[in-house]
Design a protein around this motif. Structure first.
Motif, PDB file in Angstrom:
ATOM      1  N   GLN A   2       0.829  -1.211   0.000  1.00 47.97           N
ATOM      2  CA  GLN A   2       0.000   0.000   0.000  1.00 47.97           C
ATOM      3  C   GLN A   2       0.858   1.254   0.000  1.00 47.97           C
ATOM      4  OE1 GLN A   2      -2.615   0.455   3.420  1.00 47.97           O
ATOM      5  NE2 GLN A   2      -4.250   1.228   2.127  1.00 47.97           N
ATOM      6  N   THR A  26     -11.560   6.105  -8.754  1.00 50.94           N
ATOM      7  CA  THR A  26     -10.935   4.894  -8.227  1.00 50.94           C
ATOM      8  C   THR A  26      -9.902   5.232  -7.165  1.00 50.94           C
ATOM      9  OG1 THR A  26     -11.234   3.787 -10.358  1.00 50.94           O
ATOM     10  CG2 THR A  26      -9.654   2.809  -8.840  1.00 50.94           C
ATOM     11  N   ARG A  30      -9.495   4.332  -2.853  1.00 47.48           N
ATOM     12  CA  ARG A  30      -8.319   3.679  -2.267  1.00 47.48           C
ATOM     13  C   ARG A  30      -7.579   4.592  -1.291  1.00 47.48           C
ATOM     14  NH1 ARG A  30     -10.918   0.569  -4.521  1.00 47.48           N
ATOM     15  NH2 ARG A  30     -10.339  -1.037  -6.076  1.00 47.48           N
ATOM     16  N   ALA A  34      -7.110   4.803   3.285  1.00 47.12           N
ATOM     17  CA  ALA A  34      -5.722   4.735   3.759  1.00 47.12           C
ATOM     18  C   ALA A  34      -5.381   5.878   4.704  1.00 47.12           C
ATOM     19  CB  ALA A  34      -4.766   4.731   2.566  1.00 47.12           C
ATOM     20  N   SER A 115     -18.266   7.495  -5.516  1.00 48.28           N
ATOM     21  CA  SER A 115     -17.153   6.930  -4.760  1.00 48.28           C
ATOM     22  C   SER A 115     -17.038   7.561  -3.374  1.00 48.28           C
ATOM     23  CB  SER A 115     -15.849   7.127  -5.539  1.00 48.28           C
ATOM     24  OG  SER A 115     -14.747   6.575  -4.850  1.00 48.28           O
TER      25      SER A 115
END
Length: 239
Positions: A2, A26, A30, A34, A115
């Motif tokens: 990651q 996208t 992600r 994080a 998203s």
């Protein structure tokens, strides 16, 4: 893994940030989770990428009108076959002469909003706050492309008023106020009606967060407008 991926993404901003644009929805799915990583290194890298991504989006211009699609004349089958063969025929240096697809010219706001809305379900407060901060920025940048009463985002924002984290609720109210401030009176009235319905169906929310919600709305909007609209809504319900 990651941390490596985040480092690569961070490097892309220095090389060619415009090539990242089609992948923003996208990336948001992600990068934002994080931000709440248990690893300090991952959390710092994600925060850095998130900041770079947000700053890049803010630099994009939304003033240029969308180009109307050009009318393409019909192609005969023979011409189509010949064109296809020519595009696949190797060039003098052995490489294919087929042209790469044209990259997307602007941010896909619908996908980005979708998203971000999904991040409301994330268990970590920092991620949920970051998602709403993104929506606030996008709405300021292009209000007509982000968040309307008719899409599925508005119910999600109302539901977020029940979030256990006060910081999330405060951000949510900031966004709802911003939408109301830049919308017609009909939107504001619908917002007040839905808020009253939410209070009537969720008494715990009214008891625990009622004062906070009304106080924050009065700080961001006209208190007189809020109370007049609420009074009109209550009067109509009594009738």
């Amino acid at each position: 893994m990651q941390l490596t991926a985040l480092s690569w993404i961070d490097s892309f901003f220095e090389i060619s940030p415009e090539d990242i644009l089609p992948f923003v929805p996208t990336l948001l799915a992600r990068v934002l989770p994080a931000i709440s990583s248990g690893s300090d290194q991952v959390r710092q890298a994600a925060t850095r990428v998130n900041t770079s991504l947000m700053e890049f989006i803010m630099t994009l211009s939304e003033d240029s009108p969308e180009q109307a699609p050009q009318r393409i004349p019909p192609i005969k089958e023979e011409d189509s076959r010949r064109s296809s063969l020519q595009s696949q025929r190797p060039s003098a240096d052995g490489a294919s002469s087929q042209q790469p697809p044209t990259p997307q010219s602007g941010l896909d706001y619908a996908s980005a909003v979708n998203s971000l809305t999904l991040q409301f379900l994330n268990e970590n407060e920092a991620t949920r706050v970051a998602a709403i901060s993104w929506l606030i920025m996008l709405h300021r940048k292009a209000p007509r492309k982000v968040l309307s009463m008719n899409d599925g985002t508005f119910p999600a924002l109302l539901k977020t008023l029940s979030d256990p984290a006060e910081a999330v609720v405060t951000k949510d109210l900031q966004l709802l106020s911003q939408i109301s401030r830049n919308s017609e009176d009909g939107y504001f009235t619908s917002f007040m009606v839905n808020l009253l319905q939410l209070f009537s169906t969720d008494r715990k929310l009214l008891e625990v967060r009622g004062n906070l919600i009304i106080r924050q709305l009065c700080m961001n909007l006209s208190p007189e407008r809020i109370y007049r609209t609420l009074a009109d809504c209550l009067e109509k319900e009594e009738v």
